[in-house]
Design a protein around this motif. Structure first.
Motif, short mmCIF file in Angstrom:
data_model
loop_
_atom_site.label_atom_id
_atom_site.label_comp_id
_atom_site.label_asym_id
_atom_site.label_seq_id
_atom_site.Cartn_x
_atom_site.Cartn_y
_atom_site.Cartn_z
N MET A 1 0.84 -1.18 0.00
CA MET A 1 0.00 0.00 0.00
C MET A 1 0.89 1.25 0.00
O MET A 1 1.94 1.26 0.62
CB MET A 1 -0.91 -0.04 1.22
CG MET A 1 -1.91 1.09 1.32
SD MET A 1 -3.04 1.40 -0.05
CE MET A 1 -3.82 -0.17 -0.26
N ILE A 2 0.44 2.26 -0.63
CA ILE A 2 1.14 3.53 -0.75
C ILE A 2 1.46 4.14 0.61
O ILE A 2 0.73 3.94 1.58
CB ILE A 2 0.27 4.49 -1.59
CG1 ILE A 2 1.04 5.75 -1.95
CG2 ILE A 2 -1.01 4.81 -0.88
CD1 ILE A 2 0.30 6.61 -2.95
N ASN A 3 2.56 4.88 0.69
CA ASN A 3 2.92 5.63 1.88
C ASN A 3 2.45 7.07 1.71
O ASN A 3 2.63 7.64 0.63
CB ASN A 3 4.44 5.62 2.07
CG ASN A 3 4.96 4.23 2.30
OD1 ASN A 3 4.54 3.56 3.22
ND2 ASN A 3 5.87 3.79 1.44
N VAL A 4 1.88 7.65 2.75
CA VAL A 4 1.43 9.04 2.71
C VAL A 4 2.22 9.82 3.75
O VAL A 4 2.25 9.44 4.92
CB VAL A 4 -0.09 9.16 2.99
CG1 VAL A 4 -0.53 10.60 2.92
CG2 VAL A 4 -0.88 8.31 1.99
N LYS A 5 2.88 10.90 3.31
CA LYS A 5 3.69 11.71 4.21
C LYS A 5 3.22 13.15 4.21
O LYS A 5 2.86 13.69 3.18
CB LYS A 5 5.16 11.65 3.79
CG LYS A 5 5.77 10.29 4.01
CD LYS A 5 7.26 10.35 3.91
CE LYS A 5 7.84 9.00 4.28
NZ LYS A 5 9.29 9.02 4.24
N ILE A 6 3.27 13.77 5.38
CA ILE A 6 2.82 15.14 5.59
C ILE A 6 4.04 16.05 5.71
O ILE A 6 5.00 15.72 6.40
CB ILE A 6 1.98 15.21 6.89
CG1 ILE A 6 0.81 14.25 6.82
CG2 ILE A 6 1.53 16.64 7.15
CD1 ILE A 6 0.17 13.96 8.17
N LYS A 20 11.85 12.42 -3.94
CA LYS A 20 10.92 12.72 -5.05
C LYS A 20 10.73 11.54 -5.98
O LYS A 20 9.74 11.48 -6.70
CB LYS A 20 11.43 13.92 -5.84
CG LYS A 20 11.42 15.22 -5.08
CD LYS A 20 12.04 16.32 -5.90
CE LYS A 20 12.18 17.60 -5.11
NZ LYS A 20 12.89 18.63 -5.88
N GLU A 21 11.69 10.60 -5.97
CA GLU A 21 11.61 9.44 -6.84
C GLU A 21 10.38 8.60 -6.49
O GLU A 21 10.10 8.35 -5.32
CB GLU A 21 12.87 8.58 -6.64
CG GLU A 21 13.63 8.33 -7.91
CD GLU A 21 14.90 7.57 -7.62
OE1 GLU A 21 14.81 6.35 -7.40
OE2 GLU A 21 15.95 8.22 -7.63
N ASN A 22 9.68 8.14 -7.50
CA ASN A 22 8.51 7.28 -7.32
C ASN A 22 7.53 7.90 -6.32
O ASN A 22 7.10 7.26 -5.36
CB ASN A 22 8.91 5.87 -6.89
CG ASN A 22 7.77 4.89 -7.08
OD1 ASN A 22 6.95 5.05 -7.97
ND2 ASN A 22 7.72 3.87 -6.25
N SER A 23 7.20 9.18 -6.55
CA SER A 23 6.29 9.84 -5.63
C SER A 23 5.35 10.80 -6.36
O SER A 23 5.56 11.12 -7.53
CB SER A 23 7.07 10.59 -4.55
OG SER A 23 7.78 11.67 -5.11
N SER A 24 4.35 11.23 -5.64
CA SER A 24 3.37 12.22 -6.10
C SER A 24 3.28 13.29 -5.03
O SER A 24 3.67 13.08 -3.88
CB SER A 24 1.98 11.59 -6.26
OG SER A 24 2.02 10.46 -7.09
N MET A 25 2.72 14.46 -5.40
CA MET A 25 2.61 15.56 -4.44
C MET A 25 1.25 16.23 -4.56
O MET A 25 0.80 16.53 -5.66
CB MET A 25 3.71 16.60 -4.70
CG MET A 25 3.61 17.87 -3.88
SD MET A 25 3.94 17.68 -2.12
CE MET A 25 5.74 17.58 -2.14
N ILE A 26 0.62 16.47 -3.41
CA ILE A 26 -0.54 17.34 -3.34
C ILE A 26 -0.07 18.59 -2.61
O ILE A 26 0.34 18.54 -1.45
CB ILE A 26 -1.72 16.68 -2.59
CG1 ILE A 26 -2.21 15.45 -3.35
CG2 ILE A 26 -2.86 17.70 -2.40
CD1 ILE A 26 -3.29 14.66 -2.64
N GLU A 85 3.65 -0.30 -3.21
CA GLU A 85 4.17 -0.17 -1.85
C GLU A 85 5.37 0.76 -1.77
O GLU A 85 5.70 1.27 -0.71
CB GLU A 85 4.54 -1.53 -1.29
CG GLU A 85 3.35 -2.42 -1.04
CD GLU A 85 3.75 -3.78 -0.49
OE1 GLU A 85 4.91 -3.98 -0.12
OE2 GLU A 85 2.86 -4.64 -0.42
N ASN A 86 6.04 0.98 -2.89
CA ASN A 86 7.23 1.82 -2.90
C ASN A 86 6.91 3.27 -3.27
O ASN A 86 7.81 4.10 -3.31
CB ASN A 86 8.28 1.26 -3.86
CG ASN A 86 8.74 -0.11 -3.42
OD1 ASN A 86 9.01 -0.33 -2.25
ND2 ASN A 86 8.80 -1.04 -4.35
N HIS A 87 5.65 3.56 -3.57
CA HIS A 87 5.26 4.90 -3.96
C HIS A 87 4.92 5.73 -2.72
O HIS A 87 4.33 5.22 -1.77
CB HIS A 87 4.06 4.87 -4.90
CG HIS A 87 3.79 6.19 -5.54
ND1 HIS A 87 4.43 6.60 -6.68
CD2 HIS A 87 2.98 7.22 -5.18
CE1 HIS A 87 4.02 7.81 -7.01
NE2 HIS A 87 3.13 8.21 -6.10
#
Length: 146
Positions: A1-6, A20-26, A85-87
């Motif tokens: 499952m995806i990791n969510v970071k604040i 930033k690798e293999n990631s998204s940003m809100i 899982e790595n995203h």
């Protein structure tokens, strides 16, 4: 499952290339403000959304509404590989405590059917943002908290 970071704005603007690798940003900012972020750093997976940190409707301020919730949910559904899982999905606002925490908390619960919470900094979340985001997800059949 995806990791969510604040993150706070400063933390988000200073993520390392590795983070930033293999990631998204809100990116959550007040209207008229712009974070120094490049969509290319996130393989084009950058959502910019604008609303003030308010718990209710206030004259002259842009409060979180169903349009913001639908935009965030649509971005996650269409642009974020939630099964990877790595995203990592990074969520930031100015201080990294209220708006971003609420979005991160809501998305983590939606994506894990309530089984997980973000690992850090979610305790001071905006109840308005969290409640509206999860209510819209339930209404659209993307989340069943029961």
């Amino acid at each position: 499952m995806i990791n969510v970071k604040i993150h706070s704005l400063s933390e988000a603007e200073n993520l390392s290339d590795e983070e930033k690798e293999n990631s998204s940003m809100i990116s959550i900012q007040a209207p008229g403000k712009e974070a120094d972020l490049d969509s290319e750093d996130f393989d084009g997976r950058l959502l910019r959304t604008y609303f003030h940190d308010t718990e209710g409707d206030m004259t002259g301020l842009s409060s979180f509404d169903s349009g913001h919730a639908k935009k965030i949910l649509g971005f996650v559904q269409n642009s974020v590989p939630t099964e990877d899982e790595n995203h990592t999905l990074h969520v930031h606002c100015l201080a990294g405590q209220s708006r971003s925490a609420a979005v991160a908390l809501g998305l983590t619960e939606i994506l894990t059917d309530g089984d997980r919470k973000p690992t850090d900094k979610w305790q001071n979340y905006s109840s308005r943002v969290y409640q509206m985001l999860t209510e819209i997800a339930v209404r659209e059949g993307k989340y069943d908290p029961f």
